[in-house]
Design a protein around this motif. Sequence first.
Motif, mmCIF file in Angstrom:
data_model
loop_
_atom_site.group_PDB
_atom_site.id
_atom_site.type_symbol
_atom_site.label_atom_id
_atom_site.label_comp_id
_atom_site.label_asym_id
_atom_site.label_seq_id
_atom_site.Cartn_x
_atom_site.Cartn_y
_atom_site.Cartn_z
ATOM 1 N N ALA A 284 1.020 -19.348 -11.046
ATOM 2 C CA ALA A 284 -0.411 -19.395 -11.321
ATOM 3 C C ALA A 284 -1.133 -18.658 -10.197
ATOM 4 C CB ALA A 284 -0.888 -20.838 -11.389
ATOM 5 N N LEU A 285 -2.212 -17.975 -10.535
ATOM 6 C CA LEU A 285 -3.070 -17.424 -9.492
ATOM 7 C C LEU A 285 -3.916 -18.544 -8.892
ATOM 8 C CD1 LEU A 285 -4.403 -14.032 -10.913
ATOM 9 C CD2 LEU A 285 -3.042 -14.350 -8.849
ATOM 10 N N HIS A 286 -4.230 -18.411 -7.628
ATOM 11 C CA HIS A 286 -5.129 -19.372 -6.991
ATOM 12 C C HIS A 286 -6.454 -19.402 -7.755
ATOM 13 C CE1 HIS A 286 -7.782 -21.130 -3.958
ATOM 14 N NE2 HIS A 286 -6.695 -21.618 -3.389
ATOM 15 N N PRO A 287 -7.049 -20.567 -7.936
ATOM 16 C CA PRO A 287 -8.300 -20.657 -8.709
ATOM 17 C C PRO A 287 -9.412 -19.763 -8.175
ATOM 18 C CG PRO A 287 -7.396 -22.843 -8.309
ATOM 19 C CD PRO A 287 -6.567 -21.895 -7.508
ATOM 20 N N ASP A 288 -9.425 -19.469 -6.870
ATOM 21 C CA ASP A 288 -10.484 -18.638 -6.302
ATOM 22 C C ASP A 288 -10.144 -17.149 -6.324
ATOM 23 O OD1 ASP A 288 -11.935 -20.910 -5.744
ATOM 24 O OD2 ASP A 288 -11.098 -21.123 -3.726
ATOM 25 N N SER A 289 -8.961 -16.791 -6.841
ATOM 26 C CA SER A 289 -8.557 -15.384 -6.860
ATOM 27 C C SER A 289 -9.141 -14.667 -8.064
ATOM 28 C CB SER A 289 -7.037 -15.275 -6.897
ATOM 29 O OG SER A 289 -6.636 -13.928 -7.078
ATOM 30 N N PRO A 290 -9.598 -13.423 -7.878
ATOM 31 C CA PRO A 290 -9.928 -12.615 -9.056
ATOM 32 C C PRO A 290 -8.681 -12.413 -9.916
ATOM 33 C CG PRO A 290 -10.722 -11.577 -7.029
ATOM 34 C CD PRO A 290 -9.820 -12.699 -6.615
ATOM 35 N N ALA A 291 -8.872 -12.063 -11.169
ATOM 36 C CA ALA A 291 -7.745 -11.821 -12.062
ATOM 37 C C ALA A 291 -7.040 -10.524 -11.683
ATOM 38 C CB ALA A 291 -8.229 -11.745 -13.505
ATOM 39 N N LEU A 292 -5.729 -10.508 -11.855
ATOM 40 C CA LEU A 292 -4.967 -9.268 -11.777
ATOM 41 C C LEU A 292 -5.088 -8.595 -13.143
ATOM 42 C CD1 LEU A 292 -2.954 -7.547 -10.030
ATOM 43 C CD2 LEU A 292 -1.121 -8.773 -11.218
ATOM 44 N N THR A 293 -5.546 -7.354 -13.178
ATOM 45 C CA THR A 293 -5.906 -6.752 -14.462
ATOM 46 C C THR A 293 -4.816 -5.885 -15.079
ATOM 47 O OG1 THR A 293 -6.935 -4.819 -13.417
ATOM 48 C CG2 THR A 293 -8.339 -6.740 -13.810
ATOM 49 N N ARG A 294 -3.806 -5.507 -14.286
ATOM 50 C CA ARG A 294 -2.763 -4.621 -14.803
ATOM 51 C C ARG A 294 -1.481 -4.812 -13.991
ATOM 52 N NH1 ARG A 294 -6.656 -1.522 -12.329
ATOM 53 N NH2 ARG A 294 -7.416 -0.634 -14.281
ATOM 54 N N PRO A 295 -0.324 -4.397 -14.509
ATOM 55 C CA PRO A 295 0.911 -4.480 -13.720
ATOM 56 C C PRO A 295 0.833 -3.595 -12.480
ATOM 57 C CG PRO A 295 1.402 -4.148 -16.045
ATOM 58 C CD PRO A 295 -0.078 -3.925 -15.889
ATOM 59 N N VAL A 296 1.467 -4.061 -11.406
ATOM 60 C CA VAL A 296 1.439 -3.365 -10.121
ATOM 61 C C VAL A 296 2.850 -3.321 -9.556
ATOM 62 C CG1 VAL A 296 0.679 -3.563 -7.727
ATOM 63 C CG2 VAL A 296 -0.955 -3.963 -9.574
ATOM 64 N N LEU A 297 3.302 -2.123 -9.217
ATOM 65 C CA LEU A 297 4.578 -1.938 -8.543
ATOM 66 C C LEU A 297 4.320 -1.712 -7.060
ATOM 67 C CD1 LEU A 297 7.604 -1.263 -8.192
ATOM 68 C CD2 LEU A 297 7.080 1.066 -8.944
ATOM 69 N N ASP A 298 4.829 -2.605 -6.242
ATOM 70 C CA ASP A 298 4.754 -2.456 -4.792
ATOM 71 C C ASP A 298 6.034 -1.742 -4.358
ATOM 72 O OD1 ASP A 298 4.871 -2.745 -2.024
ATOM 73 O OD2 ASP A 298 4.024 -4.755 -2.032
ATOM 74 N N THR A 299 5.931 -0.451 -4.066
ATOM 75 C CA THR A 299 7.128 0.315 -3.726
ATOM 76 C C THR A 299 7.749 -0.167 -2.419
ATOM 77 O OG1 THR A 299 5.813 2.026 -2.623
ATOM 78 C CG2 THR A 299 6.276 2.329 -4.974
ATOM 79 N N GLY A 300 6.947 -0.747 -1.527
ATOM 80 C CA GLY A 300 7.485 -1.259 -0.282
ATOM 81 C C GLY A 300 8.312 -2.509 -0.463
ATOM 82 N N ALA A 301 8.006 -3.285 -1.499
ATOM 83 C CA ALA A 301 8.755 -4.511 -1.776
ATOM 84 C C ALA A 301 9.843 -4.292 -2.808
ATOM 85 C CB ALA A 301 7.807 -5.604 -2.265
ATOM 86 N N GLY A 302 9.770 -3.167 -3.541
ATOM 87 C CA GLY A 302 10.739 -2.930 -4.607
ATOM 88 C C GLY A 302 10.602 -3.913 -5.739
ATOM 89 N N SER A 303 9.395 -4.428 -5.989
ATOM 90 C CA SER A 303 9.194 -5.446 -7.013
ATOM 91 C C SER A 303 7.834 -5.249 -7.675
ATOM 92 C CB SER A 303 9.300 -6.853 -6.415
ATOM 93 O OG SER A 303 8.386 -7.017 -5.355
ATOM 94 N N ILE A 304 7.640 -5.954 -8.791
ATOM 95 C CA ILE A 304 6.444 -5.806 -9.620
ATOM 96 C C ILE A 304 5.780 -7.162 -9.789
ATOM 97 C CG2 ILE A 304 5.606 -5.209 -11.945
ATOM 98 C CD1 ILE A 304 7.904 -3.228 -12.176
ATOM 99 N N VAL A 305 4.454 -7.162 -9.824
ATOM 100 C CA VAL A 305 3.689 -8.322 -10.287
ATOM 101 C C VAL A 305 2.890 -7.876 -11.503
ATOM 102 C CG1 VAL A 305 3.581 -9.549 -8.104
ATOM 103 C CG2 VAL A 305 1.855 -7.822 -8.601
ATOM 104 N N ALA A 306 2.900 -8.694 -12.549
ATOM 105 C CA ALA A 306 2.248 -8.318 -13.800
ATOM 106 C C ALA A 306 1.502 -9.505 -14.374
ATOM 107 C CB ALA A 306 3.281 -7.819 -14.812
#
Length: 438
Positions: A284-306
């Motif tokens: 879950a996103l923190h209640p005070d966090s804005p929404a994540l609007t699109r998938p994001v690939l963090d090339t430094g972490a080698g992982s995705i949040v969507a």
Amino acid sequence: MAVEQTTKADVIVIGGGMVGLASAIALRDRGLDVLLCDPGEARARTSYGNAGVVSRGSIFPMSSPALWAKLPTYLRNADRGLRLRHTHVARVLPWTAHFLAAARTSAWERAAAALVPLTSAALPEHLGLAERAGAGHLIRRCGWIKLYRTPEAFTGAALERAILARHGVAVDLLDAEAVREAEPALIRAYAHGMLLPETGAVSDPGALMEAYQQLYADLGGRSLGMVTTGLQPTEDGWQVRHAEGAVQARQVVLAAGAASGEIARGLGYRFAFAAERGYHTHYALHPDSPALTRPVLDTGAGSIVAPMGEGRVRVLSGVELNARAAPPDYVQIEAAAREAAGTLRLGANLDNRPWMGARPSTPDGLPVIGPAPRHRGLIFAFGHGHIGLSTGPITGRLVADLATGREPAIPVAPFAPQRLLGWPRRRPPQPDGAMARP
């Protein structure tokens, strides 16, 4: 003693993931009697568990020219994006040899050129199919972003940007401030970003699959969930055996994802093939966090949040090269979750345990789509790697074209099965610019 029952159809489709399901729908659209066979659990399919990205820019194989510089790091399992089970890599030597041979600039560019027609058709095909299935709301044209933590990392992706530009793939380059404006939910500072606007994002891949399954049923398609891997040719077509009998058809489509190599081996086809395992977990996103609007690939972490629905994000690991049936190894997804906690304001973890699935991986990054070389009526459609969900519907159209004798909607010659059969007979080429050793 029970009497064995035999079912007949025009086409048997083996595999209930996105590629198999889309093929079954396309074949029904051509008026063929189709039986879809898949014994697996829906949740275990990679079509269920991926990031939901449907992008025209998904044209780059994992075997990139950057492999050679990173190889020592990969071999030590010190890179977050790739984890090796060394004994497994040794067991898939044909795949390993072809993979190293494909890690050249020229091969990377050829693969990208071959994939462009396939990925360019992916989003329009999905949107059309989703509208028919009453699931158009599950796909948004929102783009996706690749993020770079340092200027050096961004500079290192210059070849990727050049190839995208060559093929007319739209790219918006973002500086640090533009990244923050594009995604206010991000709390980590990034030096650069690359937004690919010609991208759709699926907010719930599992729900989309269920909608497509219902569409297939509404079209009169039949399904059987107890199939074994017993596939064999007959005098007038093909037979698949199961616990209660057999299914017979004039044609068969093998679209069983990572299991396809094992099934094909029973017919004498030894593909250079491996399983890329991946993991995800939801927060879950923190209640005070804005929404994540699109998938994001963090090339430094080698992982995705969507984003996956209201207030929920999916954290996805990098690639694990391991046997498909090996026990889960949660090291990568645990590392990805730690990185995600520094990227977004996360709340509670929503899963009892991480999901795991195995993608069908070819060494050159291209799927296998085409008729079997030695068996009439057998069509291969597997090996899509990370773009199976994305390119499933267009692959289904190509399968239907091949099954009905039509000219394929896009060229399929680069995806011919013959290219991956057998062992390489020469030493794999050295990386571009490298000196061959004696």
